[in-house]
Each structure stands twice: as structure tokens, then as C-alpha cells.
Design a protein around this motif. Structure first.
Motif, PDB file in Angstrom:
ATOM      1  N   ALA A 132      14.360  63.522  28.639  1.00 21.43           N
ATOM      2  CA  ALA A 132      15.816  63.321  28.645  1.00 21.43           C
ATOM      3  C   ALA A 132      16.287  62.297  27.614  1.00 21.43           C
ATOM      4  O   ALA A 132      17.489  62.169  27.369  1.00 21.43           O
ATOM      5  CB  ALA A 132      16.274  62.902  30.043  1.00 21.43           C
ATOM      6  N   GLU A 133      15.342  61.558  27.022  1.00 23.93           N
ATOM      7  CA  GLU A 133      15.739  60.572  26.011  1.00 23.93           C
ATOM      8  C   GLU A 133      16.397  61.291  24.827  1.00 23.93           C
ATOM      9  O   GLU A 133      15.829  62.219  24.258  1.00 23.93           O
ATOM     10  CB  GLU A 133      14.514  59.796  25.518  1.00 23.93           C
ATOM     11  N   PRO A 134      17.607  60.897  24.451  1.00 23.42           N
ATOM     12  CA  PRO A 134      18.311  61.592  23.354  1.00 23.42           C
ATOM     13  C   PRO A 134      17.683  61.294  21.992  1.00 23.42           C
ATOM     14  O   PRO A 134      17.146  60.216  21.760  1.00 23.42           O
ATOM     15  CB  PRO A 134      19.729  61.024  23.439  1.00 23.42           C
ATOM     16  N   TYR A 135      17.720  62.279  21.115  1.00 23.58           N
ATOM     17  CA  TYR A 135      17.267  62.073  19.741  1.00 23.58           C
ATOM     18  C   TYR A 135      17.961  63.086  18.837  1.00 23.58           C
ATOM     19  O   TYR A 135      18.465  64.106  19.295  1.00 23.58           O
ATOM     20  CB  TYR A 135      15.746  62.194  19.637  1.00 23.58           C
ATOM     21  N   GLU A 136      17.979  62.765  17.545  1.00 27.35           N
ATOM     22  CA  GLU A 136      18.603  63.655  16.561  1.00 27.35           C
ATOM     23  C   GLU A 136      17.540  64.375  15.761  1.00 27.35           C
ATOM     24  O   GLU A 136      16.895  63.783  14.905  1.00 27.35           O
ATOM     25  CB  GLU A 136      19.491  62.833  15.607  1.00 27.35           C
ATOM     26  N   PRO A 137      17.341  65.668  16.017  1.00 25.80           N
ATOM     27  CA  PRO A 137      16.354  66.416  15.234  1.00 25.80           C
ATOM     28  C   PRO A 137      16.906  66.737  13.850  1.00 25.80           C
ATOM     29  O   PRO A 137      18.070  66.472  13.550  1.00 25.80           O
ATOM     30  CB  PRO A 137      16.161  67.685  16.063  1.00 25.80           C
TER      31      PRO A 137
END
Length: 262
Positions: A132-137
Motif C-alpha cells: 500500500a506504500e505509494p510510489y511513482e512508477p
């Protein structure tokens, strides 16, 4: 960490070594080895029993006899150490409570869980929070062909579809193109995997254009960067590869998953 499982694993390892010791001891000679050191050089003597104080000198041509006696004494000491550890494991295992601190949070009702910051999260909760940790692919270019996994996730190639589906089939959690800082350099591993139950992060790179010299150079630099930052092939880095003449081998993919991730 499941303490009981760790005990069972260690006990299995000890029993295997114990069996090996017993098999070796069957082939060992009787008698005792006496070792005297003179001017830093060892001299070996064979003693029939404890009453034979001086013993018979073992000449260099018969040194194999000294080796066997030394090996036997070593095996005997190893057996005693194994026995002592197995007794300690047995006592500790019996004294261990059925519920350790890791289980306390897991057994609480939901209303309490949401109020608490636990010392240890159950595996499924840990993985859920990690995913659930947000990240920008990385972005997809508009003219890039669209490839989707069985879970509906978009990836960059048919081979990555196959790898992702193989991971999903085994219930292995991953993030696709999650950014990673290697020193001051930002890279995007194809797959960032959470290996359970050890909670170890493993990176998987698929090198799909090995016909392209520029692509090879770029990815060799990336692999060097991984190693410079403590990420090594065969430990926390998996690499698959293909060319136009040699496509991705799914048998190899499954072998890698079984060997490194299960």
C-alpha cells in the motif's frame, strides 16, 4: 519469525550432522593420538590406550593414520556439541510459551488494533502495508504497445507479463517499477519483491534487448550500480535475459522463483 519453525529447522540440521558423524566414526581406527609440538612443528604418536603414555611415533609415510585418529577425535567432540545443543533446544522448546509477543497484536479485536502501533506486524498485515506504500512508477510512452498481466497490471513487454504472472501464481508480492535510490542515482527495478516469511527485499531485472549494444552497456552500468550498493546477483538480485534469437525461458523463470523466492 516463527520460533518453533526455527527450532525444528535447527534440530533437523543437527540430526543430519549427527548421522554423518556416526557414519564416519564407523570407519575410524581404535587408539589415541598424542601430539607434541617442538619448535613449532607437530610430531604425532599412536597410543593403544590411556596406559600407553609415550606412544609409538607415527612416521610421515604413515601420516594417514594420524589424520584418521585426529578426525575421529574431532567427530567425537562434534557429537558431544550436537548432543548438548539438542538437549538445550529441547528444554528451551518445552519452556517456550505457546504465545509469543508477535501473536499479541494478531489476537486482538479489530477495534483495539486500529488504536495500536504494534511492535510486530503479522506477515499478511506487513505485506499489505508494504504493497500500500505509494510510489511513482515510470510513465508509459503513448506509442508503446500495451501488455497486461492476469491481474490487469500494465507492464512493458510480453516477457514481463510472463514473469509477473509466474510470481502471482506463487503468491509472491511485488511492486512493478518502484523507484530505488542507489546512492544518488534513481533506478527503476522491473520487479521489487518482498520475500516472505523472511521479509527480505529482492530485485528482479529482465534484460529483454540483449541484441542492442547500447542497451547492454546501459544495463551493465545499472548492475554495477546495484553491486556498489550491496545488491548482488544470486542474493538480493535476480536477472533474466533474452535476445531475438533466444526468447525468455519460462522453465528457467520457474526454477529461479523456486530457488530464490520460495
Amino acid at each position: 519469525m516463527n520460533i518453533k519453525n526455527e527450532f525444528e529447522k535447527r534440530e533437523k540440521e543437527l540430526n543430519a550432522v549427527l548421522t554423518e558423524c556416526d557414519n564416519r566414526l564407523k570407519k575410524m581406527p581404535e587408539g589415541k593420538l598424542k601430539v607434541i609440538t617442538k619448535k613449532g612443528k607437530p610430531y604425532y604418536y599412536f597410543r593403544k590406550d590411556g596406559k600407553d603414555a609415550s606412544g609409538t611415533y607415527i612416521r610421515r609415510k604413515n601420516l594417514d593414520k594420524a589424520r584418521k585418529l585426529a578426525q575421529r577425535d574431532y567427530e567425537i567432540q562434534v557429537k558431544k556439541a550436537l548432543s548438548d545443543e539438542m538437549k538445550a533446544l529441547s528444554l528451551y522448546s518445552k519452556a517456550m510459551p505457546k504465545k509469543t509477543y508477535e501473536h499479541v497484536y494478531d489476537e486482538m479485536i479489530y477495534g483495539r488494533k486500529i488504536l495500536i502501533t504494534p511492535h510486530f506486524l503479522p506477515d499478511e498485515v506487513f505485506v499489505e502495508k508494504w504493497l500500500a506504500e505509494p510510489y511513482e512508477p515510470l510513465n508509459f510512452d503513448g506509442d508503446l504497445a500495451e501488455h497486461y498481466t492476469d491481474c490487469g497490471e500494465r507492464v512493458r513487454s510480453k516477457s514481463e507479463v510472463l514473469i509477473a504472472n509466474a510470481l502471482n501464481k506463487e503468491g509472491i508480492s511485488y511492486k512493478y517499477e518502484c523507484p530505488l535510490f542507489l546512492g544518488n542515482k534513481k533506478v527503476y527495478p522491473d520487479f521489487t519483491i518482498m520475500k516472505m516469511p523472511g521479509r527480505k527485499v529482492v530485485y528482479w531485472e529482465h534484460l529483454g534487448l540483449l541484441d542492442d549494444p547500447e542497451y547492454i552497456t546501459r544495463n551493465l552500468e545499472k548492475i554495477d550500480c546495484y553491486e556498489e550498493n550491496g545488491i548482488f546477483l544470486g542474493d538480493n538480485l535476480i536477472i533474466t535475459r533474452e535476445t531475438s534469437e533466444k526468447p525468455l525461458n519460462m522453465k528457467q523463470v520457474r526454477r529461479l522463483i523456486e530457488h530464490y523466492l520460495l
